[in-house]
Design a protein around this motif. Structure first.
Motif, PDB file in Angstrom:
ATOM      1  N   GLU A 198       0.844  -1.186   0.000  1.00  0.00           N
ATOM      2  CA  GLU A 198       0.000   0.000   0.000  1.00  0.00           C
ATOM      3  C   GLU A 198       0.880   1.236   0.000  1.00  0.00           C
ATOM      4  O   GLU A 198       1.969   1.242   0.579  1.00  0.00           O
ATOM      5  CB  GLU A 198      -0.919   0.014   1.225  1.00  0.00           C
ATOM      6  CG  GLU A 198      -1.902  -1.153   1.268  1.00  0.00           C
ATOM      7  CD  GLU A 198      -2.790  -1.065   2.488  1.00  0.00           C
ATOM      8  OE1 GLU A 198      -2.576  -0.123   3.275  1.00  0.00           O
ATOM      9  OE2 GLU A 198      -3.665  -1.920   2.652  1.00  0.00           O
ATOM     10  N   SER A 199       0.390   2.274  -0.652  1.00  0.00           N
ATOM     11  CA  SER A 199       1.142   3.521  -0.693  1.00  0.00           C
ATOM     12  C   SER A 199       0.903   4.305   0.587  1.00  0.00           C
ATOM     13  O   SER A 199      -0.185   4.263   1.150  1.00  0.00           O
ATOM     14  CB  SER A 199       0.691   4.367  -1.899  1.00  0.00           C
ATOM     15  OG  SER A 199      -0.680   4.660  -1.809  1.00  0.00           O
ATOM     16  N   PRO A 200       1.905   5.060   1.076  1.00  0.00           N
ATOM     17  CA  PRO A 200       1.732   5.842   2.294  1.00  0.00           C
ATOM     18  C   PRO A 200       0.806   7.011   2.067  1.00  0.00           C
ATOM     19  O   PRO A 200       0.590   7.465   0.947  1.00  0.00           O
ATOM     20  CB  PRO A 200       3.162   6.305   2.609  1.00  0.00           C
ATOM     21  CG  PRO A 200       3.848   6.325   1.282  1.00  0.00           C
ATOM     22  CD  PRO A 200       3.249   5.195   0.485  1.00  0.00           C
ATOM     23  N   GLY A 201       0.208   7.469   3.163  1.00  0.00           N
ATOM     24  CA  GLY A 201      -0.737   8.573   3.043  1.00  0.00           C
ATOM     25  C   GLY A 201      -0.075   9.881   2.679  1.00  0.00           C
ATOM     26  O   GLY A 201      -0.485  10.560   1.752  1.00  0.00           O
ATOM     27  N   THR A 246      -6.563   5.889  11.634  1.00  0.00           N
ATOM     28  CA  THR A 246      -5.132   5.670  11.389  1.00  0.00           C
ATOM     29  C   THR A 246      -4.693   6.454  10.167  1.00  0.00           C
ATOM     30  O   THR A 246      -5.409   6.521   9.163  1.00  0.00           O
ATOM     31  CB  THR A 246      -4.836   4.177  11.184  1.00  0.00           C
ATOM     32  OG1 THR A 246      -5.272   3.443  12.326  1.00  0.00           O
ATOM     33  CG2 THR A 246      -3.349   3.943  10.979  1.00  0.00           C
ATOM     34  N   LEU A 247      -3.500   7.042  10.259  1.00  0.00           N
ATOM     35  CA  LEU A 247      -2.897   7.781   9.149  1.00  0.00           C
ATOM     36  C   LEU A 247      -1.442   7.348   9.024  1.00  0.00           C
ATOM     37  O   LEU A 247      -0.681   7.444   9.995  1.00  0.00           O
ATOM     38  CB  LEU A 247      -2.997   9.293   9.371  1.00  0.00           C
ATOM     39  CG  LEU A 247      -2.411  10.183   8.277  1.00  0.00           C
ATOM     40  CD1 LEU A 247      -3.179   9.987   6.979  1.00  0.00           C
ATOM     41  CD2 LEU A 247      -2.463  11.653   8.685  1.00  0.00           C
ATOM     42  N   SER A 248      -1.046   6.854   7.853  1.00  0.00           N
ATOM     43  CA  SER A 248       0.338   6.440   7.624  1.00  0.00           C
ATOM     44  C   SER A 248       1.075   7.504   6.834  1.00  0.00           C
ATOM     45  O   SER A 248       0.469   8.246   6.054  1.00  0.00           O
ATOM     46  CB  SER A 248       0.373   5.104   6.868  1.00  0.00           C
ATOM     47  OG  SER A 248      -0.241   5.240   5.598  1.00  0.00           O
ATOM     48  N   TRP A 249       2.381   7.580   7.043  1.00  0.00           N
ATOM     49  CA  TRP A 249       3.195   8.548   6.311  1.00  0.00           C
ATOM     50  C   TRP A 249       4.593   7.969   6.098  1.00  0.00           C
ATOM     51  O   TRP A 249       5.028   7.057   6.803  1.00  0.00           O
ATOM     52  CB  TRP A 249       3.263   9.880   7.063  1.00  0.00           C
ATOM     53  CG  TRP A 249       4.291   9.947   8.161  1.00  0.00           C
ATOM     54  CD1 TRP A 249       5.575  10.392   8.081  1.00  0.00           C
ATOM     55  CD2 TRP A 249       4.108   9.553   9.529  1.00  0.00           C
ATOM     56  NE1 TRP A 249       6.197  10.304   9.292  1.00  0.00           N
ATOM     57  CE2 TRP A 249       5.311   9.794  10.203  1.00  0.00           C
ATOM     58  CE3 TRP A 249       3.031   9.014  10.231  1.00  0.00           C
ATOM     59  CZ2 TRP A 249       5.477   9.524  11.553  1.00  0.00           C
ATOM     60  CZ3 TRP A 249       3.194   8.744  11.577  1.00  0.00           C
ATOM     61  CH2 TRP A 249       4.397   8.998  12.223  1.00  0.00           C
ATOM     62  N   PHE A 250       5.285   8.526   5.098  1.00  0.00           N
ATOM     63  CA  PHE A 250       6.647   8.119   4.779  1.00  0.00           C
ATOM     64  C   PHE A 250       7.603   9.197   5.250  1.00  0.00           C
ATOM     65  O   PHE A 250       7.462  10.366   4.902  1.00  0.00           O
ATOM     66  CB  PHE A 250       6.796   7.886   3.274  1.00  0.00           C
ATOM     67  CG  PHE A 250       8.195   7.494   2.862  1.00  0.00           C
ATOM     68  CD1 PHE A 250       8.662   6.211   3.065  1.00  0.00           C
ATOM     69  CD2 PHE A 250       9.048   8.424   2.287  1.00  0.00           C
ATOM     70  CE1 PHE A 250       9.945   5.853   2.697  1.00  0.00           C
ATOM     71  CE2 PHE A 250      10.332   8.085   1.920  1.00  0.00           C
ATOM     72  CZ  PHE A 250      10.787   6.791   2.125  1.00  0.00           C
ATOM     73  N   ASP A 251       8.601   8.785   6.048  1.00  0.00           N
ATOM     74  CA  ASP A 251       9.612   9.706   6.575  1.00  0.00           C
ATOM     75  C   ASP A 251      10.818   9.686   5.641  1.00  0.00           C
ATOM     76  O   ASP A 251      11.542   8.678   5.571  1.00  0.00           O
ATOM     77  CB  ASP A 251      10.026   9.282   7.983  1.00  0.00           C
ATOM     78  CG  ASP A 251      10.997  10.275   8.618  1.00  0.00           C
ATOM     79  OD1 ASP A 251      11.306  11.296   7.972  1.00  0.00           O
ATOM     80  OD2 ASP A 251      11.444  10.023   9.756  1.00  0.00           O
ATOM     81  N   PRO A 252      11.079  10.783   4.879  1.00  0.00           N
ATOM     82  CA  PRO A 252      12.213  10.755   3.942  1.00  0.00           C
ATOM     83  C   PRO A 252      13.558  10.726   4.638  1.00  0.00           C
ATOM     84  O   PRO A 252      14.539  10.274   4.045  1.00  0.00           O
ATOM     85  CB  PRO A 252      12.020  12.054   3.141  1.00  0.00           C
ATOM     86  CG  PRO A 252      11.213  12.940   4.019  1.00  0.00           C
ATOM     87  CD  PRO A 252      10.331  12.047   4.820  1.00  0.00           C
ATOM     88  N   ALA A 253      13.634  11.179   5.879  1.00  0.00           N
ATOM     89  CA  ALA A 253      14.920  11.182   6.572  1.00  0.00           C
ATOM     90  C   ALA A 253      15.358   9.762   6.916  1.00  0.00           C
ATOM     91  O   ALA A 253      16.520   9.388   6.722  1.00  0.00           O
ATOM     92  CB  ALA A 253      14.838  12.040   7.836  1.00  0.00           C
TER      93      ALA A 253
END
Length: 446
Positions: A153-156, A252-259
């Motif tokens: 699944e893609s991040p939010g 629920t909310l997902s996210w991608f952390d670029p760091a």
């Protein structure tokens, strides 16, 4: 007597020396530059910061007008925070600069190039003369990659950090049939604008009605007005009609952390609701009473009452109509007064008495535009005394130039007021006087 021979190489050498000495003066032109503030790998949905600097020799007389940028496949906004003043020395020439930041949110992966944008301004090319300047933002290229998904699944969103909190208006275990529970879910995303935060998913169990309100979006900023995090608040109301036990699903909310290069998630926990049956009172048992005989209907009383109500309504309507017209005229007069030249000059007086240099510069710029006396330095040359002109030049150099001397002076405001009185007395005969007009939506240098 012999005439010395003409030696052209001496003339060429003198010309070469003169050009070398005048080289910095010819090269001292305004210029613009653009640089990525965001570092590392850039991803789709990430808020990318691009700093755009405009530098001029000497100092600014009118601030740069940063335009809106249209970049296909991305959302571009100009940061509302305060501009950053710069002072640099390049090849022996002192430059004054102003930096603004554009926030770019790519919607797809690929190569992006910042389009050329024209920025106009006014500056002192040969102090104290005013010159019109124009620069073009150089092209800036950057690559955007797709953020990896989690479990197919893609991040939010793509952000540095996301947090979710929730509040309930009452205890969920003490409800009765027919009661309503209000649930408020707040999302805070660092490095992301509020409008880019996705809508949280609310759902209701079977037999429960769900009512949602419009979300409230806002921005969290630092002391310089720079955006730090986006804030989104959603409110949902649950109506429980029947008794029982219900579970309101988690948000629920997902996210991608670029760091860190990882996908993370934040959750507002599920809510367990217990609804009891509504209590009812049984009516008391009493012997039936005899039905009273209705009195004869009196038509006179309703007629008098209805006539009085109708007359009162007409009087109230007339009074309200007149009051509305009076209020509209009063508002129109107040609006004209607030947009008049004396009102703008009162802002200048207030800023000169207790405001910082930036506030004085903004007030002077607004008044000069309203009064039609631009550029202000030329207008001062016609109506102000030499002392007032010198104080204004010192103030401009201290605000936009590299000089560190104090620009505060109590003699500037009296001199400015005398110049304005002279200008007003001359009326239409004053050179350079024109009727002020409303500022355009996107002002340009003239």
């Amino acid at each position: 007597m012999t005439t010395p021979a003409f030696r052209p190489y001496r003339l060429l050498a003198a010309l070469f020396c003169w050009l070398a000495a005048a080289g910095p003066a010819f090269s001292a032109d305004p210029f613009a530059r653009a640089a990525l503030q965001s570092t590392g790998t850039l991803y789709v949905g990430q808020q990318i910061l691009v700093d755009v600097d405009v530098l001029v020799p000497n100092y600014f007389l009118q601030p740069p007008q940063f335009p809106a940028i249209d970049l296909p496949g991305a959302i571009v906004t100009l940061d509302d925070g305060r501009a950053l003043n710069l002072n640099e020395t390049i090849d022996g020439t002192s430059y004054s600069g102003i930096r603004r930041t554009y926030m770019i949110t790519p919607q797809s992966a690929g190569e992006f190039t910042l389009p050329p944008a024209v920025i106009t301004f006014g500056y002192a090319a040969v102090p104290p003369q005013a010159a019109r300047g124009q620069v073009t933002v150089p092209p800036l290229r950057f690559t955007i990659e797709a953020a990896p998904g989690s479990a197919g699944e893609s991040p939010g969103v793509v952000a540095a950090k996301v947090g979710i909190s929730q509040e309930l208006d009452q205890e969920p275990a003490a409800l009765k049939a027919g009661d309503t529970l209000v649930r408020t879910v707040s999302v805070r995303a660092e490095g992301l604008r509020a409008m880019m935060i996705p809508e949280p998913e609310f759902s209701a169990p079977r037999g429960v009605r769900l009512y949602r309100q419009d979300p409230v979006l806002s921005e969290e900023t630092d002391r310089n007005g720079q955006a730090v995090a986006g804030l989104r608040k959603d409110v949902a109301s649950y109506l429980f009609q029947d008794p029982g036990t219900y579970i309101l699903p988690a948000v629920t909310l997902s996210w991608f952390d670029p760091a860190s290069g990882t996908t993370q998630s934040a959750t507002a926990p599920a809510v367990r609701v217990t609804v009891a049956a509504a209590t009812t009172r049984s009516p008391a048992i009493a012997p039936p009473a005899h039905e009273p005989q209705p009195p004869p209907f009196d038509w006179l009383h309703p007629a008098v009452t209805g006539g009085g109500v109708l007359i009162s309504a007409l009087v109230l309507w007339a009074a309200a109509n007149r009051l509305t017209r009076l209020q509209a005229r009063w508002e129109e007069r107040r609006s004209k007064e607030r947009q008049s030249e004396p009102a703008f000059f009162r802002h200048v007086e207030q800023a000169c008495r207790n405001g910082p240099d930036e506030a004085i510069a903004r007030a002077l710029d607004a008044w000069s535009r309203k009064a039609g006396v631009m550029p202000l330095e030329s207008w001062l040359g016609r109506f102000a005394d030499a002392g007032t002109q010198r104080i204004y030049q010192i103030r401009q150099r201290a605000l936009y130039g590299p000089e560190e001397a104090s620009s505060r002076s109590d003699a500037f405001l009296p001199g400015l007021k005398r110049a304005r009185q002279l200008w007003l007395r001359q009326g239409a005969k004053a050179p350079g006087r024109r009727e002020p007009a409303l500022l355009p939506l996107n002002p340009t240098m003239r």
